[in-house]
Design a protein around this motif. Structure first.
Motif, PDB file in Angstrom:
ATOM      1  N   ALA A  33      35.288  34.663  40.946  1.00 11.09           N
ATOM      2  CA  ALA A  33      36.469  34.901  40.952  1.00 11.09           C
ATOM      3  C   ALA A  33      37.244  35.576  39.631  1.00 11.09           C
ATOM      4  O   ALA A  33      37.950  36.372  40.280  1.00 11.09           O
ATOM      5  CB  ALA A  33      37.265  33.315  41.206  1.00 11.09           C
ATOM      6  N   LYS A  34      36.810  35.251  38.699  1.00  6.73           N
ATOM      7  CA  LYS A  34      37.309  36.060  37.545  1.00  6.73           C
ATOM      8  C   LYS A  34      36.946  37.397  37.587  1.00  6.73           C
ATOM      9  O   LYS A  34      37.563  37.954  37.256  1.00  6.73           O
ATOM     10  CB  LYS A  34      36.778  35.436  36.179  1.00  6.73           C
ATOM     11  N   TYR A  35      35.970  37.715  37.957  1.00  9.51           N
ATOM     12  CA  TYR A  35      35.211  39.055  38.201  1.00  9.51           C
ATOM     13  C   TYR A  35      36.211  40.000  39.042  1.00  9.51           C
ATOM     14  O   TYR A  35      36.657  41.003  38.777  1.00  9.51           O
ATOM     15  CB  TYR A  35      33.659  39.062  38.787  1.00  9.51           C
ATOM     16  N   ARG A  36      36.490  39.250  40.199  1.00  5.51           N
ATOM     17  CA  ARG A  36      37.255  40.130  41.261  1.00  5.51           C
ATOM     18  C   ARG A  36      38.722  40.151  40.713  1.00  5.51           C
ATOM     19  O   ARG A  36      39.313  41.182  40.614  1.00  5.51           O
ATOM     20  CB  ARG A  36      37.511  39.359  42.557  1.00  5.51           C
ATOM     21  N   ARG A  37      39.326  39.195  39.891  1.00  2.90           N
ATOM     22  CA  ARG A  37      40.626  39.452  39.105  1.00  2.90           C
ATOM     23  C   ARG A  37      40.457  40.604  38.192  1.00  2.90           C
ATOM     24  O   ARG A  37      41.412  41.530  38.084  1.00  2.90           O
ATOM     25  CB  ARG A  37      40.928  38.076  38.434  1.00  2.90           C
ATOM     26  N   TYR A  38      39.595  40.480  37.382  1.00  3.55           N
ATOM     27  CA  TYR A  38      39.548  41.633  36.506  1.00  3.55           C
ATOM     28  C   TYR A  38      39.228  43.058  36.940  1.00  3.55           C
ATOM     29  O   TYR A  38      39.666  43.946  36.566  1.00  3.55           O
ATOM     30  CB  TYR A  38      38.304  41.412  35.204  1.00  3.55           C
ATOM     31  N   LEU A  39      38.350  42.978  37.822  1.00  4.99           N
ATOM     32  CA  LEU A  39      38.089  44.418  38.578  1.00  4.99           C
ATOM     33  C   LEU A  39      39.386  44.855  39.396  1.00  4.99           C
ATOM     34  O   LEU A  39      39.665  46.035  39.267  1.00  4.99           O
ATOM     35  CB  LEU A  39      36.958  44.581  39.374  1.00  4.99           C
ATOM     36  N   GLY A  40      39.963  43.909  39.882  1.00  2.00           N
ATOM     37  CA  GLY A  40      41.152  44.215  40.884  1.00  2.00           C
ATOM     38  C   GLY A  40      42.142  44.682  39.882  1.00  2.00           C
ATOM     39  O   GLY A  40      42.779  45.834  40.028  1.00  2.00           O
ATOM     40  N   LEU A  41      42.201  44.282  38.781  1.00  2.08           N
ATOM     41  CA  LEU A  41      43.242  44.613  37.645  1.00  2.08           C
ATOM     42  C   LEU A  41      42.698  46.173  37.054  1.00  2.08           C
ATOM     43  O   LEU A  41      43.882  46.926  37.073  1.00  2.08           O
ATOM     44  CB  LEU A  41      43.084  43.765  36.409  1.00  2.08           C
ATOM     45  N   THR A  42      41.517  46.218  37.218  1.00  2.00           N
ATOM     46  CA  THR A  42      41.043  47.609  36.464  1.00  2.00           C
ATOM     47  C   THR A  42      41.463  48.725  37.362  1.00  2.00           C
ATOM     48  O   THR A  42      42.029  49.731  37.119  1.00  2.00           O
ATOM     49  CB  THR A  42      39.699  47.745  36.464  1.00  2.00           C
ATOM     50  N   ILE A  43      41.324  48.519  38.835  1.00  5.74           N
ATOM     51  CA  ILE A  43      41.924  49.394  39.920  1.00  5.74           C
ATOM     52  C   ILE A  43      43.094  49.474  39.870  1.00  5.74           C
ATOM     53  O   ILE A  43      43.625  50.667  40.063  1.00  5.74           O
ATOM     54  CB  ILE A  43      41.136  48.802  41.296  1.00  5.74           C
ATOM     55  N   LEU A  44      43.862  48.362  39.779  1.00  4.06           N
ATOM     56  CA  LEU A  44      45.345  48.558  39.664  1.00  4.06           C
ATOM     57  C   LEU A  44      46.009  49.638  38.490  1.00  4.06           C
ATOM     58  O   LEU A  44      46.777  50.293  38.572  1.00  4.06           O
ATOM     59  CB  LEU A  44      46.049  47.399  39.748  1.00  4.06           C
TER      60      LEU A  44
END
Lengths: 197, 102
Positions: free
Chosen positions: A90-101
């Protein structure tokens, strides 16, 4: 179907898995590509009768903001990999999502910058400085777009691998991160060269 | 917290610290740009700061500080060929006596 070997285990002769060796070979070719483009900048500038100071044509505050955005995205990228090492999807998806944004924010700001130039009739054909500015930043932006596509795949459909082969997936994110940090590294040099000199 | 988790925690702190240093160096680069230094000195300082920032990204975020020898060799070869390319370009440039473009 036969798997590509050494995606997880380390090859004895290279000391790394094939994915990591592969990305470093690719990055080596990227060094030559951007090295050639930086050379073009240097020789165009050396041969020019006059050369404008970047800050007289470009917005330094906007580029400074974009530099911080890209550095921030590098941190979130590496933290997304750390999250996988910690077994926290879940943390991975949050950080990668933030990277994409953050990457998309960089592109929006860049698009705003380009648009501002075009609205003042400043195009690549206007001057040698603008020609190399648009070429270098355009090539860099294409790399950002490539990174967004790859990272979005790993955020979405590609993340299914986490449940079937977590170690291999973690390696994929590390490798995607190496590419992303390289794109950040190129910008770290483009920023002072184009905007401040 | 086991040894590995402790390690990861340390790494996370390092990543955040490096982010802070990179952000500060970015601001310093811009501030130096506003000092109206002689062009040669300004370019030198900006490139030194960019090199420090780039090295931090490569060493910490790209884990080059703890990478295996074959990767170092690969990068050394890359830098060698980059140098060869620069030498070829410099040779061509000098051969023309400097191209003048406007």
């Amino acid at each position: 179907m036969e798997m590509i070997p050494y995606t997880v285990e380390i090859r004895e002769d290279t000391g790394v898995n094939n994915a990591k060796l592969g990305i470093w070979l690719f990055l080596a070719s990227e060094v030559m590509l951007f090295g050639g483009m930086f050379s073009a900048y240097i020789f165009l500038r050396l041969g020019a009768v006059s050369w404008p100071e970047g800050s007289s044509l470009l917005s330094v505050p906007i580029a400074t903001f974009n530099t911080l955005v890209l550095i921030g995205s590098s941190v979130t990228m590496v933290l997304s990999w750390v999250a996988l090492v910690e077994n926290n999807f879940a943390k991975y998806r949050r950080y990668l999502g933030l990277t994409i944004l953050l990457a998309l924010l960089f592109l929006v700001v860049k698009g705003f910058e380009y648009n501002e130039k075009f609205s003042h009739d400043l195009y690549p054909a206007t001057s040698t400085f603008l020609a190399i500015y648009f070429t270098l930043t355009g090539l860099h932006a294409l790399h950002i777009i490539g990174g967004v596509i790859v990272n979005s795949y790993f955020w979405g459909p590609g993340s299914k691998m986490w449940s079937s082969d977590p170690q291999r997936f973690t390696n994929r994110i590390e490798v995607a991160g190496l590419y992303w940090h390289f794109v950040d590294l190129v910008w770290i040099f483009l920023f002072p060269v184009l905007y401040l000199m | 917290m086991n040894a590995t988790a402790q390690n990861i925690g340390d790494h996370t702190r390092t990543y955040l610290m490096v982010f802070g240093v990179l952000a500060v160096l970015t601001v310093v680069t811009v501030a130096v740009g506003y000092l109206s230094l002689p062009i040669g000195l300004g370019i030198t300082i900006a490139l030194i700061i960019a090199t420090v920032k780039g090295s931090l990204v490569a060493a910490v975020f790209m884990h080059l500080a703890s990478e295996v020898k074959p990767i170092y060799w690969l990068l050394l070869m890359t830098l060698f060929f980059l140098l060869v390319m620069f030498v070829l370009f410099i040779g061509a440039f000098l051969d023309q006596g400097g191209t003048h473009v406007s």
